[in-house]
Write a protein that holds these residues in place. Structure first.
Motif, PDB file in Angstrom:
ATOM      1  N   ASN A   1      45.629  13.007  46.912  1.00  0.00           N
ATOM      2  CA  ASN A   1      44.455  13.863  47.109  1.00  0.00           C
ATOM      3  C   ASN A   1      44.652  14.665  48.386  1.00  0.00           C
ATOM      4  O   ASN A   1      44.591  14.120  49.494  1.00  0.00           O
ATOM      5  CB  ASN A   1      43.183  13.012  47.188  1.00  0.00           C
ATOM      6  CG  ASN A   1      41.929  13.872  47.168  1.00  0.00           C
ATOM      7  OD1 ASN A   1      41.817  14.853  47.888  1.00  0.00           O
ATOM      8  ND2 ASN A   1      40.976  13.501  46.330  1.00  0.00           N
TER       9      ASN A   1
ATOM     10  N   ASN B   1      43.645  18.994  44.729  1.00  0.00           N
ATOM     11  CA  ASN B   1      43.078  19.781  45.837  1.00  0.00           C
ATOM     12  C   ASN B   1      44.175  20.202  46.811  1.00  0.00           C
ATOM     13  O   ASN B   1      44.055  20.071  48.018  1.00  0.00           O
ATOM     14  CB  ASN B   1      41.999  18.982  46.592  1.00  0.00           C
ATOM     15  CG  ASN B   1      40.920  18.455  45.674  1.00  0.00           C
ATOM     16  OD1 ASN B   1      40.451  19.161  44.789  1.00  0.00           O
ATOM     17  ND2 ASN B   1      40.532  17.203  45.855  1.00  0.00           N
TER      18      ASN B   1
ATOM     19  N   SER C   1      42.749  16.963  49.732  1.00  0.00           N
ATOM     20  CA  SER C   1      41.539  17.087  50.552  1.00  0.00           C
ATOM     21  C   SER C   1      41.376  15.872  51.453  1.00  0.00           C
ATOM     22  O   SER C   1      41.076  15.995  52.652  1.00  0.00           O
ATOM     23  CB  SER C   1      40.320  17.252  49.646  1.00  0.00           C
ATOM     24  OG  SER C   1      39.136  17.328  50.412  1.00  0.00           O
TER      25      SER C   1
ATOM     26  N   ASP D   1      43.699  22.317  50.052  1.00  0.00           N
ATOM     27  CA  ASP D   1      43.194  21.726  51.289  1.00  0.00           C
ATOM     28  C   ASP D   1      44.315  21.126  52.125  1.00  0.00           C
ATOM     29  O   ASP D   1      44.156  20.913  53.330  1.00  0.00           O
ATOM     30  CB  ASP D   1      42.166  20.631  50.979  1.00  0.00           C
ATOM     31  CG  ASP D   1      40.916  21.191  50.327  1.00  0.00           C
ATOM     32  OD1 ASP D   1      40.576  22.345  50.634  1.00  0.00           O
ATOM     33  OD2 ASP D   1      40.293  20.490  49.514  1.00  0.00           O
TER      34      ASP D   1
END
Length: 776
Positions: free
Chosen positions: A301, A324, A303, A327
């Motif tokens: 992930n 993500n 983010s 990010d």
């Protein structure tokens, strides 16, 4: 005739039998559902029911839930609940939901088959033993993840070293699973780290991690509702702890940092349903597979990584599927097309060079002005000579101070050079405008290419995820006997190929970003977050007017083309630049011709003063002023005048042809961009329809593939068609915008730069042009 009647009778009998068979609900199978307690958000039984509906066409399956089958989260009642289900005369087989129910199945006399839903591992939550992918206990079907927990912990420790790792489990598992403590001790010995058990309960939400925790592994927490587990994950992120999920991808989607376990909920439901259907058909429990199919891909992930300050290694990013991902990128500055047009005029180096060329041209004009202004010279002189009989008339030694002033009255060569230099300066300014429009157009195209490359990268990433889903479908088909292992290999190869496409797409994005930065003249490492532009396919607004509504006939479209060509030729600074250069050269041609009969005139003034002389000359003045008007006419200079006329006329002819060629190129560029717009604009809508229909077709084929109705090549073809259509749809939008950017450059009129008055004038001009009869 008799044969025909006999055939009809046979057909009617067969149809009647078939209808009766369809109407017959078939044997009823009752499955007793033994549960640890009510698990909020856990719909595993519902999923199994849906899968059984697809597998069992001739049986009626009933799931029986009873209070006696539910332990209500009391581990002490779990065995009693299991025995109640096994003793129920209506129950044909038992479904054990959860780890405690699975453990209880091993503690009773299984007089009926028991199928578990809890996914155990070979070295953690290892409730039942298995050998050679089969359960070793009679009348028991278990589910197991072949990935060992020690490899999962080691994955976390390799990516983020830690001395103390907390394992999150539900409090009921921490106290109710008999072998858990021993398994954790064994893991500690293998990994060389301290593993702290972190039991969680829904009534007492955690506010901090156990003391000394550096990383967290999330296990099953069946009593936590999804929102409560989400809150726990958020807590880990706020504490900047590295987190790893043993449960699956859905935890990473909720905010956990990483996992190697995919979302197994659908696969688990299919496997359990398949096992139940095989038991109903008479297959023994010893013949049913234990291990689920798991492709240990790393999911990360982005983010969460950014929030906790985790920077993964490049080798990790290459092999991981990053959620993500934007990010995780370095800080990006928002950017739109207006910003690009402003920045390129401030920092583009090519534009700065041409700007300096304008300054050089201005200096050249100033130099050409200099000979037209007064010329004053001071020339001190010391002289010593032998009088040779002129004693008393001239000095033997003298120091003379001489001052000369000259003013051109008229010199055709100098005046023409000055006039010509003014035209060349004007030409350089038009050339600067040409360069300015060129760099704005190039920057706009580079910006649109960057946005398009990012969009295509996302399409590639989505196609990779779809391919991975289809790989799971292929594994399911292999389990139910719809296909052989060749389809799994085919999809595994396709996944590898799509991963390569994603990596290449990422490289293209970086190339486009670097190219844009070079054009803008900014640091080439600078990162941007460009704003996407969506085109309205119903209304084509330009300069505040809907061209779709304005151009409704072929005649109006032809008139629009001619009007824009005329505007392009009027606005083109490259044409005006050549016009000024031609004017400058015409001045030189005329001057060369006038040299045959026109002299040059100068006014001269000389003043000489003898500041010192030896001997002194009485009666001879020390000063001598001279005022003269001079006319200069060269009588013969080697036929240079005739040759110069021929040379300058030839250069003028060359420039005239260049101006004609430039006009032709401007017209061709304008007509070409208009034709492209006429194609690329409607193509947006067509590619959108194509992508939508290809996507729908893919969903149909994918469903048929899951049920064994089509083969792998059909699904591959449908997926490739959908992927190609998605790429085409994404590209069509920006290819039109690139064509529009080129059109604005061709007419030297960028809409973002124009004032409301200029836009209104453009619209008025266009409306007037459409009232005229265009040339075809």
């Amino acid at each position: 005739m008799a044969r025909l009647m006999f055939a009809c009778i046979l057909l009617s009998v067969w149809v009647s039998a078939a209808v009766a068979q369809d109407l017959d609900p078939g044997p009823v199978i009752v499955i007793g559902v033994v549960e640890e307690g009510v698990a909020p958000g856990n719909d595993v039984v519902t999923r199994i029911e849906a899968e059984l509906d697809r597998l069992l066409r001739r049986h009626t399956v009933v799931f029986k839930r009873a209070p006696a089958f539910n332990a209500d989260w009391n581990p002490g009642r779990m065995t009693e609940a299991m025995q109640a289900a096994l003793a129920d005369p209506e129950v044909d087989l038992v479904l054990a939901v959860g780890a405690l129910a699975s453990q209880a199945a091993g503690q009773v006399d299984r007089i009926k088959p028991v199928v578990t839903t809890f996914i155990q591992r070979p070295d953690l939550f290892d409730i039942h033993q298995a050998s050679d992918d089969r359960s070793v206990e009679s009348n028991l079907v278990i589910q197991s993840n072949p990935l060992r927990a020690d490899s999962e912990f080691r994955q976390l420790l390799d990516l983020s070293p830690a001395d103390t790792v907390a394992l999150v489990v539900g409090a009921e598992y921490a106290t109710g699973l008999e072998r858990l403590d021993a398994e954790l001790l064994a893991l500690e010995a293998i990994l060389g780290v301290t593993i702290v058990l972190w039991p969680v309960e829904p009534g007492t939400p955690a506010h901090t991690a156990p003391q000394g925790t550096q990383a967290v592994v999330l296990g099953p927490t069946p009593r936590l509702a999804p929102v409560q587990r989400q809150g726990l994950i958020e807590l880990l992120t706020n504490l900047t702890l590295r987190s790893y999920s043993l449960e699956g991808l859905y935890d990473v989607e909720a905010g956990v940092l990483m996992t190697r376990t995919p979302d197994q909920r659908t696969q688990l439901a299919r496997r359990v349903a398949l096992n139940i259907s095989e038991l109903i058909r008479g297959v023994g429990t010893a013949n049913l597979a234990v291990f689920l199919s798991v492709d240990p891909l790393l999911y990360l992930n982005g983010s969460t990584a950014a929030r906790i300050g985790y920077s993964p290694r490049l080798s990790t990013l290459v092999r991981a599927t990053v959620l993500n991902e934007e990010d995780l990128q370095l800080a990006e500055t928002p950017l739109d097309l207006t910003d690009v047009q402003r920045l390129v005029q401030e920092g583009n180096v090519s534009l700065a060079i041409v700007t300096q060329q304008v300054e050089t041209s201005r200096k050249f004009r100033q130099l050409a002005l200099s000979p037209l202004l007064p010329q004053i010279v001071a020339a001190p002189e010391y002289r010593a000579l032998d009088p040779q009989g002129l004693e008393g008339l001239i000095a033997d030694q003298a120091l003379n101070l001489r001052f000369s002033a000259s003013q051109m009255i008229y010199d055709d060569h100098l005046v023409s050079n000055y006039r010509s230099s003014k035209r060349l300066e004007e030409s350089s300014r038009e050339n600067l405008e040409t360069q300015r429009l060129d760099v704005i157009g190039a920057a706009g195209e580079a910006y649109l290419d960057l946005v398009l490359s990012r969009l295509l990268y996302r399409v590639n990433a989505q196609n990779l995820r779809l391919t991975m889903d289809n790989l799971e479908l292929a594994r399911h088909r292999l389990e139910v006997g719809y296909s052989g292992p060749n389809e799994v290999y085919r999809w595994e190869a396709e996944v590898a190929k799509r991963r390569g496409d994603v990596l290449r797409g990422q490289a293209v994005v970086e190339e486009q970003r670097i190219g844009l930065n070079q054009i803008l003249g900014v640091d080439q490492t600078r990162r941007w977050r460009p704003r996407e532009i969506h085109v309205d396919t119903a209304h084509f607004f330009f300069a505040g007017i809907d061209l779709n509504a304005l151009l409704t006939t072929q005649q109006q479209l032809a008139a629009f083309r001619e009007s824009m060509v005329a505007m392009a030729l009027e606005n083109a600074p490259e044409v005006r630049s050549l016009d000024r250069t031609i004017e400058a050269q015409s001045i030189q041609v005329s001057q060369r011709k006038r040299r045959w009969f026109l002299p040059s005139f100068f006014l001269n003034f000389d003043y000489q003063y003898q500041a010192y002389r030896e001997p002194e000359l009485p009666g001879v003045s020390r000063s001598r002023p001279i005022l003269s008007i001079e006319a200069v006419y060269p009588l013969f200079i080697g036929a240079e005048r005739a040759f110069a006329v021929g040379q300058t006329e030839s250069q003028l002819t060359e420039l005239t042809q260049q101006e004609l060629l430039t006009r032709q190129l401007v017209e061709r560029r304008t007509r070409r961009t208009i034709r492209r717009l006429e194609s690329s604009y409607p193509n947006i809508r067509l590619t959108q329809i194509q992508a939508d229909r290809a996507r729908r077709n893919l969903m149909v084929v994918q469903d048929k593939y899951a049920h064994g109705l089509v083969n792998v090549t059909d699904l591959l073809e449908a997926q490739n068609e959908s992927f190609t259509a998605d790429q085409g749809s994404a590209a069509a939008n920006y290819l039109f915008l690139i064509d529009l950017n080129a059109f604005e450059r061709s007419i030297a009129w960028f809409e973002n730069e124009q004032t409301p008055e200029a836009k209104a004038a453009f619209v008025d001009r266009l409306r007037i042009g459409l009232t005229l009869t265009p040339s075809q």
